[in-house]
Design a protein around this motif. Structure first.
Motif, short mmCIF file in Angstrom:
data_model
loop_
_atom_site.label_atom_id
_atom_site.label_comp_id
_atom_site.label_asym_id
_atom_site.label_seq_id
_atom_site.Cartn_x
_atom_site.Cartn_y
_atom_site.Cartn_z
N GLN A 139 37.93 -88.63 -40.77
CA GLN A 139 37.17 -89.88 -40.87
C GLN A 139 37.89 -91.05 -40.20
O GLN A 139 37.91 -92.18 -40.72
CB GLN A 139 36.87 -90.24 -42.34
CG GLN A 139 35.89 -89.29 -43.03
CD GLN A 139 36.53 -87.98 -43.45
OE1 GLN A 139 37.59 -87.99 -44.09
NE2 GLN A 139 35.91 -86.88 -43.10
N VAL A 140 38.51 -90.79 -39.05
CA VAL A 140 39.17 -91.84 -38.27
C VAL A 140 38.43 -91.98 -36.94
O VAL A 140 38.16 -90.98 -36.26
CB VAL A 140 40.66 -91.48 -38.00
CG1 VAL A 140 41.30 -92.53 -37.11
CG2 VAL A 140 41.42 -91.33 -39.32
N ARG A 141 38.10 -93.20 -36.61
CA ARG A 141 37.41 -93.46 -35.35
C ARG A 141 38.36 -94.17 -34.38
O ARG A 141 39.08 -95.08 -34.77
CB ARG A 141 36.16 -94.29 -35.56
CG ARG A 141 35.08 -93.54 -36.33
CD ARG A 141 33.75 -94.28 -36.29
NE ARG A 141 32.72 -93.49 -36.96
CZ ARG A 141 32.04 -92.51 -36.38
NH1 ARG A 141 32.28 -92.20 -35.11
NH2 ARG A 141 31.12 -91.84 -37.05
N LEU A 142 38.30 -93.74 -33.12
CA LEU A 142 39.14 -94.33 -32.08
C LEU A 142 38.34 -95.43 -31.42
O LEU A 142 37.47 -95.19 -30.59
CB LEU A 142 39.55 -93.25 -31.08
CG LEU A 142 40.47 -93.71 -29.94
CD1 LEU A 142 41.80 -94.21 -30.50
CD2 LEU A 142 40.71 -92.56 -28.96
N LEU A 158 38.87 -84.61 -33.13
CA LEU A 158 39.96 -84.31 -34.05
C LEU A 158 40.16 -85.46 -35.03
O LEU A 158 40.30 -85.25 -36.24
CB LEU A 158 41.25 -84.05 -33.28
CG LEU A 158 42.51 -83.81 -34.12
CD1 LEU A 158 42.34 -82.58 -35.01
CD2 LEU A 158 43.73 -83.65 -33.22
N LEU A 159 40.14 -86.69 -34.53
CA LEU A 159 40.30 -87.85 -35.41
C LEU A 159 39.17 -87.93 -36.43
O LEU A 159 39.37 -88.29 -37.60
CB LEU A 159 40.37 -89.13 -34.58
CG LEU A 159 41.61 -89.29 -33.69
CD1 LEU A 159 41.46 -90.48 -32.79
CD2 LEU A 159 42.88 -89.42 -34.54
N TRP A 184 40.43 -87.22 -24.11
CA TRP A 184 40.33 -88.07 -25.30
C TRP A 184 38.93 -88.05 -25.89
O TRP A 184 38.75 -88.12 -27.11
CB TRP A 184 40.78 -89.50 -24.96
CG TRP A 184 42.27 -89.58 -24.86
CD1 TRP A 184 43.02 -89.37 -23.75
CD2 TRP A 184 43.17 -89.82 -25.91
NE1 TRP A 184 44.35 -89.47 -24.05
CE2 TRP A 184 44.47 -89.75 -25.39
CE3 TRP A 184 43.02 -90.09 -27.28
CZ2 TRP A 184 45.61 -89.94 -26.16
CZ3 TRP A 184 44.14 -90.29 -28.05
CH2 TRP A 184 45.43 -90.20 -27.49
N ASP A 185 37.96 -87.95 -25.07
CA ASP A 185 36.58 -87.90 -25.57
C ASP A 185 36.23 -86.51 -26.10
O ASP A 185 35.55 -86.39 -27.13
CB ASP A 185 35.61 -88.30 -24.46
CG ASP A 185 35.80 -89.75 -24.02
OD1 ASP A 185 36.14 -90.58 -24.89
OD2 ASP A 185 35.64 -90.01 -22.81
N ASP A 186 36.70 -85.47 -25.41
CA ASP A 186 36.29 -84.11 -25.76
C ASP A 186 37.15 -83.50 -26.86
O ASP A 186 36.67 -82.65 -27.63
CB ASP A 186 36.36 -83.21 -24.52
CG ASP A 186 35.42 -83.67 -23.42
OD1 ASP A 186 34.45 -84.40 -23.75
OD2 ASP A 186 35.65 -83.31 -22.26
N GLY A 209 43.74 -92.87 -19.33
CA GLY A 209 43.12 -93.72 -18.33
C GLY A 209 41.62 -93.76 -18.55
O GLY A 209 41.08 -93.15 -19.48
N GLU A 210 40.95 -94.47 -17.70
CA GLU A 210 39.51 -94.65 -17.88
C GLU A 210 38.74 -93.34 -17.77
O GLU A 210 37.69 -93.18 -18.37
CB GLU A 210 38.98 -95.63 -16.84
CG GLU A 210 39.52 -97.04 -17.01
CD GLU A 210 38.95 -97.97 -15.95
OE1 GLU A 210 38.13 -97.50 -15.15
OE2 GLU A 210 39.33 -99.15 -15.95
#
Length: 601
Positions: free
Chosen positions: A398-401, A393-394, A386-388, A380-381
């Motif tokens: 070298q993967v950006r979300l 991890l991504l 997901w940010d922390d 969710g917003e």
């Protein structure tokens, strides 16, 4: 594992070494030691022998793979028949231990030893009347010297029966007469001789054929019942190899010998859990084997009792000889986890002992497993995880979300997975595997485990299976060129290939290797991928080889295989990309005998 990593050792006081006990590999011969419940089957088969002795000769195959309990079942059948001494005599013959001598002679002598001495002496007197068979005075001495043991009488009988071609031709009838007299005892079918032949599938092809010929030609006689403990598929291949026929011919040959086969079923899940806990109790490791460990052993060890024993024994040996595993921050609990990884998840274990894998594979997999779980429920917003956690991890790959929902999330996850070791997605879906890694989830313990394994990998070895000996020198005449910037790392592979007959050349200079390959194309090229700081060097070297005219087989031998690397290997028309020496050997063995390699124009 009943306690978390870093907790006190459960099996001994501080400063003491726990008294673990190695498990032997002997078959059990009593119901009190029968952890798999084979006693009931043994009882039923023993009753069939008693009721069917008048139908002899019979050959019954107890069919199962390596380590699945064939020998135990034979011992249990024997224990059920032993009280019936008046009706049943038992001969135990281990074909494997006899393979260094004359197996045919050993088997027939073992049968004769169970007959009455007076019966054997009568047969010697019959031979004495066949004057042309006598050699010197030894037979007379054997007849008159009553203090000679039964073994001496049998030896003399064998020598006289095998004296010349005619006596060998008469051999079967002599054996038939003796066994018939013994079995009838005044009334047909009064007694039977039950011959248990064990470990036949461990023998070389010539010995397998020799034993089968003895059963088929010499001892296919009323009064004899054979039990062959074997893997029938192995025996069929062995007979086919010795007789130079196809596998179909081997099966047909076996069908002419065996009247009925009992296939030992794999243990049920409940029986397997009882077996594991029974082994743990006998070895003193019960405090270290919780439900997670039981689940992993039950799911990954092929339901093979012998393999489970070896895994437990490997832990005990490593714990005893390496004191580092008895001290914090390591300990018995992390060692159990690492032993299971070595034996049951070898590709993951190889990451732990590979310096090429620069990050912590345990941490990577646990975090990736968490990422997969969260990806099923898009954030969710205000989902800070997901940010922390996810985004950092991504970025390690070298993967950006760009987008946390919908196609953007799936695309990022797919790209991330393509840069992980290729078995990570499968492992992350295994709840048992993830729970197993949870036992070393503490960062201090993980770092200690990795450091220990990099400095001193486990001394125990995972043995996948036993098999019939393969023909030696499979790679005789093959030329193999290996390219690696660290030639010492190929020492084991080089020995393995040379023992199999290959001519192996190792180069640490790709340019020099290229000149050799193009000047005289080998049967196969084996190359690493990472060379120095260049993590793609092996691919670039093979691409250059292809453009310069080498189109022969290439195997990439590396510490880590990812979907991205496999796709690159496929694009270069590689034979395979593998992580173990055994896989390299098998891939080369499977090459056609005359590979078409285009020499340099």
């Amino acid at each position: 594992m009943n306690q978390r990593a870093g907790s006190p050792e459960p099996a001994a006081a501080v400063g003491e070494v726990p008294e673990f006990v190695l498990l032997n590999d002997q078959p059990v011969d009593g119901p009190e030691a029968d952890l798999l419940g084979a006693a009931e089957v043994a009882n039923d088969l023993a009753n069939l022998v008693l009721s069917s002795r008048r139908s002899s000769p019979l050959v019954v195959a107890v069919d199962a793979g390596w380590g699945m309990g064939k020998s135990t079942l034979l011992r249990l059948i024997e224990s059920r028949l032993s009280p019936h001494r008046d009706e049943i005599r038992i001969v135990r013959f281990n074909a494997w231990t006899a393979s260094g001598t004359d197996a045919l002679e050993g088997l027939i002598k073992s049968v004769l030893m169970e007959l009455d001495r007076n019966l054997l002496r009568r047969q010697l007197r019959r031979l004495a009347r066949r004057r042309h068979l006598l050699r010197g005075a030894r037979i007379g001495l054997a007849l008159t010297a009553r203090f000679f043991g039964l073994a001496r009488v049998v030896d003399e009988l064998w020598q006289q029966l095998a004296a010349d071609a005619k006596s060998r031709n008469d051999f079967r009838e002599d054996i038939r007469r003796m066994l018939g007299e013994w079995a009838d005892r005044g009334r047909p079918g009064a007694r039977a001789l039950v011959v248990f032949i064990d470990d036949l599938d461990r023998c070389s092809d010539p010995v397998i054929l020799q034993i089968c010929e003895a059963v088929k030609l010499y001892l296919d006689i009323p009064g004899v019942i054979f039990f062959l403990a074997c893997d029938q598929s192995v025996i069929a291949r062995g007979v086919a190899g010795s007789a130079r026929g196809g596998i179909g011919e081997g099966r047909s040959y076996l069908e002419k010998i065996v009247q009925v086969a009992y296939r030992v079923p794999p243990p049920t899940r409940d029986a397997l859990e009882r077996l594991i806990r029974g082994y743990a109790e006998r070895s003193g490791t019960s405090a270290l084997i919780d439900q997670t460990v039981v689940n992993v052993l039950a799911e990954r060890a092929g339901r093979n009792p012998r393999r489970i024993k070896r895994i437990i024994n490997s832990f005990i040996v490593e714990h005893q000889v390496n004191p580092a595993w008895r001290e914090p921050p390591l300990g018995s609990l992390p060692l159990v986890t690492v032993i299971l990884l070595q034996h049951l998840y070898p590709s993951f274990y190889e990451l732990l002992v590979s310096e090429e894998y620069e990050t912590d594979p345990i941490d990577d997999l646990l975090r990736y497993s968490r990422l997969r779980e969260q990806a099923a429920e898009p954030p969710g917003e205000h989902d800070a995880w997901w940010d922390d956690e996810a985004a950092p991890l991504l970025r390690t790959k070298q993967v950006r979300l760009q987008d946390k929902t919908g196609p953007g999330l799936l695309a990022a996850l797919e790209q991330f997975e393509s840069r992980l070791p290729e078995d990570f997605p499968v492992l992350a879906r295994s709840s048992s595997f993830v729970r197993l890694l949870d036992n070393v989830a503490d960062s201090t313990t993980r770092q200690a485990v990795r450091s220990q394994l990099l400095s001193r990998p486990l001394g125990t070895a995972a043995i996948e299976e036993e098999s019939v000996p393969v023909p030696v020198q499979w790679l005789a005449g093959r030329r193999v060129v290996c390219v690696d910037d660290n030639p010492d790392s190929l020492r084991g592979l080089r020995i393995l290939l040379q023992e199999d007959g290959a001519d192996v050349r190792v180069y640490d200079d790709p340019a020099l290797a290229e000149r050799e390959i193009l000047a005289q194309p080998p049967d196969v090229v084996v190359t690493d991928i990472t060379q120095g700081a260049d993590r793609e060097a092996g691919f670039a070297n093979v691409e250059r080889l292809r453009s310069n005219g080498y189109h022969g087989p290439v195997i990439f031998f590396t510490g880590v295989v990812t979907p991205e690397r496999r796709a690159r290997a496929v694009s270069l028309d590689a034979l395979d990309i593998v992580t173990s020496e055994g896989e390299v050997l098998q891939a080369i063995r499977q090459l056609p005998r005359s590979p078409k390699i285009a020499p340099r124009p």
